[in-house]
Design an enzyme around this catalytic site. Structure first.
Site, PDB file in Angstrom:
ATOM      1  N   ASN A 153       0.802  -1.229   0.000  1.00 15.30           N
ATOM      2  CA  ASN A 153       0.000   0.000   0.000  1.00 15.30           C
ATOM      3  C   ASN A 153       0.842   1.290   0.000  1.00 15.30           C
ATOM      4  OD1 ASN A 153       0.806  -0.573   2.587  1.00 15.30           O
ATOM      5  ND2 ASN A 153      -1.099   0.121   3.541  1.00 15.30           N
ATOM      6  N   GLU A 250       4.705  -4.827  11.849  1.00 14.93           N
ATOM      7  CA  GLU A 250       3.652  -3.820  11.608  1.00 14.93           C
ATOM      8  C   GLU A 250       2.548  -4.536  10.864  1.00 14.93           C
ATOM      9  OE1 GLU A 250       3.298  -0.938  12.674  1.00 14.93           O
ATOM     10  OE2 GLU A 250       5.283  -0.421  13.415  1.00 14.93           O
ATOM     11  N   CYS A 284      -3.479   0.311   6.814  1.00 10.91           N
ATOM     12  CA  CYS A 284      -3.558  -0.631   7.943  1.00 10.91           C
ATOM     13  C   CYS A 284      -4.260  -0.055   9.151  1.00 10.91           C
ATOM     14  CB  CYS A 284      -2.143  -1.035   8.324  1.00 10.91           C
ATOM     15  SG  CYS A 284      -1.069   0.383   8.563  1.00 10.91           S
ATOM     16  N   GLU A 458       7.663   1.774  14.800  1.00  7.56           N
ATOM     17  CA  GLU A 458       8.435   2.462  13.761  1.00  7.56           C
ATOM     18  C   GLU A 458       8.391   3.959  14.055  1.00  7.56           C
ATOM     19  OE1 GLU A 458       6.814   0.634   9.984  1.00  7.56           O
ATOM     20  OE2 GLU A 458       8.831  -0.202  10.035  1.00  7.56           O
TER      21      GLU A 458
HETATM   22  P1  NDP Z   1       1.046  -9.853   3.259  1.00  5.82           P
HETATM   23  O1  NDP Z   1       1.085 -10.239   4.694  1.00  5.82           O
HETATM   24  O2  NDP Z   1       0.371 -10.745   2.310  1.00  5.82           O
HETATM   25  O3  NDP Z   1       2.531  -9.647   2.714  1.00  5.82           O
HETATM   26  C1  NDP Z   1       3.454  -8.761   3.310  1.00  5.82           C
HETATM   27  C2  NDP Z   1       4.842  -9.052   2.782  1.00  5.82           C
HETATM   28  O4  NDP Z   1       5.317 -10.285   3.322  1.00  5.82           O
HETATM   29  C3  NDP Z   1       4.895  -9.218   1.263  1.00  5.82           C
HETATM   30  O5  NDP Z   1       6.090  -8.654   0.789  1.00  5.82           O
HETATM   31  C4  NDP Z   1       4.873 -10.710   1.119  1.00  5.82           C
HETATM   32  O6  NDP Z   1       5.391 -11.141  -0.103  1.00  5.82           O
HETATM   33  C5  NDP Z   1       5.749 -11.145   2.273  1.00  5.82           C
HETATM   34  N1  NDP Z   1       5.566 -12.525   2.701  1.00  5.82           N
HETATM   35  C6  NDP Z   1       4.498 -13.328   2.530  1.00  5.82           C
HETATM   36  N2  NDP Z   1       4.707 -14.533   3.111  1.00  5.82           N
HETATM   37  C7  NDP Z   1       5.941 -14.491   3.681  1.00  5.82           C
HETATM   38  C8  NDP Z   1       6.730 -15.413   4.444  1.00  5.82           C
HETATM   39  N3  NDP Z   1       6.295 -16.623   4.767  1.00  5.82           N
HETATM   40  N4  NDP Z   1       7.955 -15.014   4.868  1.00  5.82           N
HETATM   41  C9  NDP Z   1       8.411 -13.784   4.578  1.00  5.82           C
HETATM   42  N5  NDP Z   1       7.717 -12.867   3.852  1.00  5.82           N
HETATM   43  C10 NDP Z   1       6.492 -13.208   3.414  1.00  5.82           C
HETATM   44  O7  NDP Z   1       0.411  -8.389   3.253  1.00  5.82           O
HETATM   45  P2  NDP Z   1      -0.040  -7.517   2.010  1.00  5.82           P
HETATM   46  O8  NDP Z   1       1.121  -7.238   1.142  1.00  5.82           O
HETATM   47  O9  NDP Z   1      -1.270  -8.113   1.436  1.00  5.82           O
HETATM   48  O10 NDP Z   1      -0.413  -6.129   2.745  1.00  5.82           O
HETATM   49  C11 NDP Z   1      -1.605  -5.933   3.411  1.00  5.82           C
HETATM   50  C12 NDP Z   1      -1.444  -6.163   4.908  1.00  5.82           C
HETATM   51  O11 NDP Z   1      -0.404  -5.355   5.425  1.00  5.82           O
HETATM   52  C13 NDP Z   1      -2.685  -5.776   5.689  1.00  5.82           C
HETATM   53  O12 NDP Z   1      -2.974  -6.728   6.674  1.00  5.82           O
HETATM   54  C14 NDP Z   1      -2.292  -4.475   6.330  1.00  5.82           C
HETATM   55  O13 NDP Z   1      -3.004  -4.171   7.484  1.00  5.82           O
HETATM   56  C15 NDP Z   1      -0.847  -4.671   6.599  1.00  5.82           C
HETATM   57  N6  NDP Z   1      -0.184  -3.380   6.720  1.00  5.82           N
HETATM   58  C16 NDP Z   1       0.252  -2.992   7.966  1.00  5.82           C
HETATM   59  C17 NDP Z   1       0.820  -1.745   8.147  1.00  5.82           C
HETATM   60  C18 NDP Z   1       1.324  -1.313   9.483  1.00  5.82           C
HETATM   61  O14 NDP Z   1       2.152  -0.425   9.520  1.00  5.82           O
HETATM   62  N7  NDP Z   1       0.882  -1.872  10.598  1.00  5.82           N
HETATM   63  C19 NDP Z   1       0.954  -0.808   7.038  1.00  5.82           C
HETATM   64  C20 NDP Z   1       0.511  -1.333   5.772  1.00  5.82           C
HETATM   65  C21 NDP Z   1      -0.061  -2.575   5.637  1.00  5.82           C
HETATM   66  P3  NDP Z   1       4.366 -11.365  -1.308  1.00  5.82           P
HETATM   67  O15 NDP Z   1       3.508 -10.166  -1.380  1.00  5.82           O
HETATM   68  O16 NDP Z   1       5.245 -11.535  -2.453  1.00  5.82           O
HETATM   69  O17 NDP Z   1       3.588 -12.602  -0.922  1.00  5.82           O
END
Ligand code: NDP
Length: 484
Positions: A153, A250, A284, A458
């Site tokens: 995002n 996060e 998020c 953060e």
């Molecule tokens: P995901 O949890 O699907 O993915 C996050 C990242 O982790 C991606 O780069 C993903 O790769 C990677 N990933 C997935 N599986 C693994 C693994 N087993 N080991 C290591 N890395 C892995 O989240 P989204 O990208 O769909 O983002 C949305 C989510 O992020 C929402 O839940 C949102 O709330 C949260 N978010 C939290 C924020 C905060 O600051 N608290 C801010 C922004 C978003 P890939 O995409 O290639 O699978």
């Protein structure tokens, strides 16, 4: 392929390609058009990145804080100078309107680089006097190689929110963006080199979850900072635990926003709009459970619907547009499936609810009223433009309901009663709280979640503690007394 980078990865100060990695097509969410093709990192690329970060770390940590800070601050200046170009790229990567990306992405990344660049020179340990002339001093040390894994995002912001404090402390970083939005982090890496960072200090490799997972478990890695969903957080935290690595998590949320009868209704509606529809709801910390006290419920809903009518939905490159597409067809379908669940479980649809025809991944901003606490749309994170409005009568009741969630990322209250506002935030089980506003995240303030929404913080000076550790040195000024 208008936005094709020179190569998929940026390692040791250079673009690196390995086309044997699985292809990653970058799709412009406004049109569905493929704008770049990248490749996921192969084990060899992962190894190159780890070697590069490991080799660069000693030299980087040995530089003075002032020197490291200067690099970060120069990078901030370059980002600001190129804000428009970077914002156009971010808009293509994410679909977010240019009106937003011009003020919220490279600019907030630059804020982080500037803030932590400024702190770098003053990162110190302390002197602790003891009895009899002995003393202890502490040395603040870098952790080593840090891995950053990002959500889709805010790709530029996340790359900088993780990279800036890590680098300020003398760590090096390997950043893996989400495969949905892989482009902007490469720009951050390029800019850091241009600003004078030694090669290997900040590396970017692309890939799916398996690439992230292979970084997390590598023994050369000291720390993992993830922005993502709770299920991914659980996996990454568990994998990091095996190597006793430091973590920052996060994660997601289902945050409450409470609007009391005495609130300024216009401000409350503005807060609800910002906290549900900015970035098409893909934030998020969004306040997606909007509890409105019964006395103003209808007035709130009427005003909200009037204001939503004036949302400008369309081409995100048109600076008049303030509501763009979702990041991907998949995410659009997830959000639409929640709209169906809301309808099926008996919530009252008061605005939107439909996909917008065309090739892009657009849906209408959507509001449900008469939502009950146990409906799926009130319990699960949707990560799309779907607001749930819930009624309440008393402060005591709403407090209990607001906290009745596994998440604890953010929470907000709108009221003109000063003491009530502070009482409410004291009771919130959430890491980031708002009084009479919503969703601001300045770099000066800690940001992060409680409960299932995360570990660590953060931004702010607190981030320094998550990217460094203290070495304690006991200095004796006296003879050593031993029992025999
Ligand atoms: P995901 O949890 O699907 O993915 C996050 C990242 O982790 C991606 O780069 C993903 O790769 C990677 N990933 C997935 N599986 C693994 C693994 N087993 N080991 C290591 N890395 C892995 O989240 P989204 O990208 O769909 O983002 C949305 C989510 O992020 C929402 O839940 C949102 O709330 C949260 N978010 C939290 C924020 C905060 O600051 N608290 C801010 C922004 C978003 P890939 O995409 O290639 O699978």
């Amino acid at each position: 392929m208008q936005f094709q980078p020179k190569a998929s990865h940026f390692i040791n100060g250079e673009y690196v390609e390995d086309t044997s990695g699985a292809p990653i097509d970058v799709i412009y969410p406004a049109t569905g058009e493929v704008i770049a093709r990248l490749h996921s990192a192969t084990p060899d690329i992962v190894n190159q990145a780890l070697t590069s970060a490991k080799n660069a770390q000693t030299e980087w940590a040995a530089m003075s804080g002032t020197e490291r800070g200067r690099v970060l601050r120069r990078a901030a200046d370059i980002m600001r100078d190129r804000n428009r170009e970077l914002s156009i790229l971010e808009t293509h990567d994410t679909g977010k309107p240019l009106q937003e990306t011009l003020v919220a992405d490279a600019t907030s990344g630059a804020d982080a680089l500037e803030y932590f660049g400024g702190l770098a020179a003053s990162l110190t340990g302390e002197h602790i006097p003891l009895g009899g002339g002995d003393f202890v001093y502490t040395i603040r040390e870098a952790l080593g190689v840090c891995v950053g894994i990002g959500a889709w995002n805010y790709p530029t912001q996340i790359a900088c929110w993780k990279g800036a404090p890590a680098l300020a402390c003398g760590n090096t970083m390997i950043f893996k963006p989400s495969e949905t939005t892989p482009l902007s982090a490469l720009q951050v890496a390029e800019i850091l080199i241009e600003a004078g960072a030694p090669k290997g200090v900040y590396n970017v490799i692309q890939g799916y979850g398996d690439v992230g997972a292979s970084l997390v478990t590598d023994p050369r890695v000291a720390k993992v900072s993830l922005t993502g969903s709770v299920p991914t957080g659980r996996k990454v935290y568990a994998a990091a635990a095996d190597g006793m690595k430091h973590v920052t998590m996060e994660l997601g949320g289902k945050s409450p926003m409470i609007v009391f009868d005495d609130a300024d209704i216009e401000n409350a509606v503005s807060g609800a709009i910002l906290g549900n529809f900015y970035s098409s709801g893909q934030v998020c910390s969004n306040g997606t459970r909007v509890f409105v006290q019964k006395g103003i419920k209808e007035a709130f809903l009427n005003r909200l619907s009037e204001r939503l009518e004036s949302a400008v939905i369309g081409d995100p490159l048109d600076e008049e547009v303030n509501f763009g597409p979702m990041v991907s067809e998949n995410q659009l379908n997830i959000a639409l499936s929640y709209v169906e669940k809301g309808r099926a479980e008996g919530a009252r649809l008061v605005f939107g609810g439909e996909r917008i025809a065309g090739d892009g991944f657009y849906m209408q901003p959507t509001v449900f009223a008469d939502v009950a606490d146990d409906m799926t749309i009130a319990c699960e994170e949707i990560f799309g433009p779907v607001m749930s409005v819930l009624d309440f009568e008393t402060e005591e009741e709403v407090m209990a309901r607001a906290n009745d969630t596994e998440f604890g990322l953010a929470a907000g209250v709108f009221t003109n009663d000063l003491t009530r506002a502070h009482r409410i935030v004291a009771g919130f089980e959430a890491g980031t709280c708002y009084i009479n506003t919503y969703n601001l995240a300045p770099v000066e303030a800690p940001f992060g979640g409680s409960k299932m929404s995360g570990v660590g913080r953060e931004n702010s000076k607190l981030a320094i503690n998550h990217f460094s550790e203290m070495k304690t040195v006991y200095v004796s000024m006296n003879d050593v007394e031993a029992p025999y």
